[in-house]
Design an enzyme around this catalytic site. Sequence first.
Site: not given
Ligand code: NAD
Length: 304
Positions: A180, A190
């Site tokens: 991100y 954040y």
């Molecule tokens: P999401 O909730 O679908 O995914 C996050 C996942 O991380 C969850 O399934 C959670 O159970 C898992 N998790 C947390 N701790 C963990 C651990 N110790 N071991 C294994 N799994 C673990 O949310 P998302 O937003 O789709 O996130 C996925 C990725 O995308 C992340 O890296 C997030 O930072 C990134 N991202 C998200 C956004 C946004 O706005 N949603 C923007 C840019 C990047």
Amino acid sequence: MLGIDLTGKRAFVAGVSDDGGFGFAIAKAFVEAGASVCVGTWPPTWFIFTTMLERGKFDKSLVLSGGDKMTFEKIYPFDAEYDTYEDIPQEVRDSKRYRDRGDCSIDGIAKRVVEDFGDQPLDIVVHSLANGPEVKNPLLETSRAGYLAAVGVSSYSFTSLLQRFGGLVKPGGAFLALSYMAGERVVPGYGGGMSSAKAALEADTRVLAYEAGRKWGHRVNVISAGPFASRAASAIGFIQDMIEYTTRNAPLTDKITGAEVGATAAFQCSPLGTGITGTTIYVDKGYHVMGLAVDENSPSGKSS
Ligand code: NAD
């Protein structure tokens, strides 16, 4: 016709606990392109995820463009906090959510994937997970433990995945993580070291691209996605504001979708993406190029 074809390929997507995040969208895009997909699900969410799946709660989201319902080849309980079984504290191993799940460390799942599918059973590995226990704290109020936990789970785990899964992926495979923009620019709110974790993840991607490229011929990239109302993002507390702000100020004014991130991941991990490694790919409607807000509250917005 030039199409994304992942037929005969197998992916492991770490970080799928429901149908509302990028991991699920990426897994679905891979299946649409012909791949089989195993997922890694955080043990505290494993039971609820598998139960909801069995009960049909995700059936609507599982429908593919051709009308079939997609299935996951395997759902592994996977905890990115632990590199090996020995790293999992005894009280965690004995706790309700872990005691029947076996070795859910990164090393443990690497071994289970080989047991289940044989040597070099994978072509693609995706890291779509993050966790920062103090994410709501400004960096100035973040403890060392909270900061290191954020970096350990959200960044180091990608390096650990490369270490342990690199040899399980056929030469010329693809590794992908999700980042991100807060790793490059200031996004107030954040916190908890999550911005540092994303900066580390992007820097590591470049180094890992070099090392894994030379060692296995793998490519390593990261998608920097725009704000999206997943479960994890909603926990930060102001995701809707971030989404609205981005739609008002990005070059393209519609919201990011999971399908857009999924399609970019599928392209990048397909034979069409073999020339790209070590790169941060922005799927953010172009927001990262802006240097000044243009919405109605900004100087340029008022003058336009
Ligand atoms: P999401 O909730 O679908 O995914 C996050 C996942 O991380 C969850 O399934 C959670 O159970 C898992 N998790 C947390 N701790 C963990 C651990 N110790 N071991 C294994 N799994 C673990 O949310 P998302 O937003 O789709 O996130 C996925 C990725 O995308 C992340 O890296 C997030 O930072 C990134 N991202 C998200 C956004 C946004 O706005 N949603 C923007 C840019 C990047």
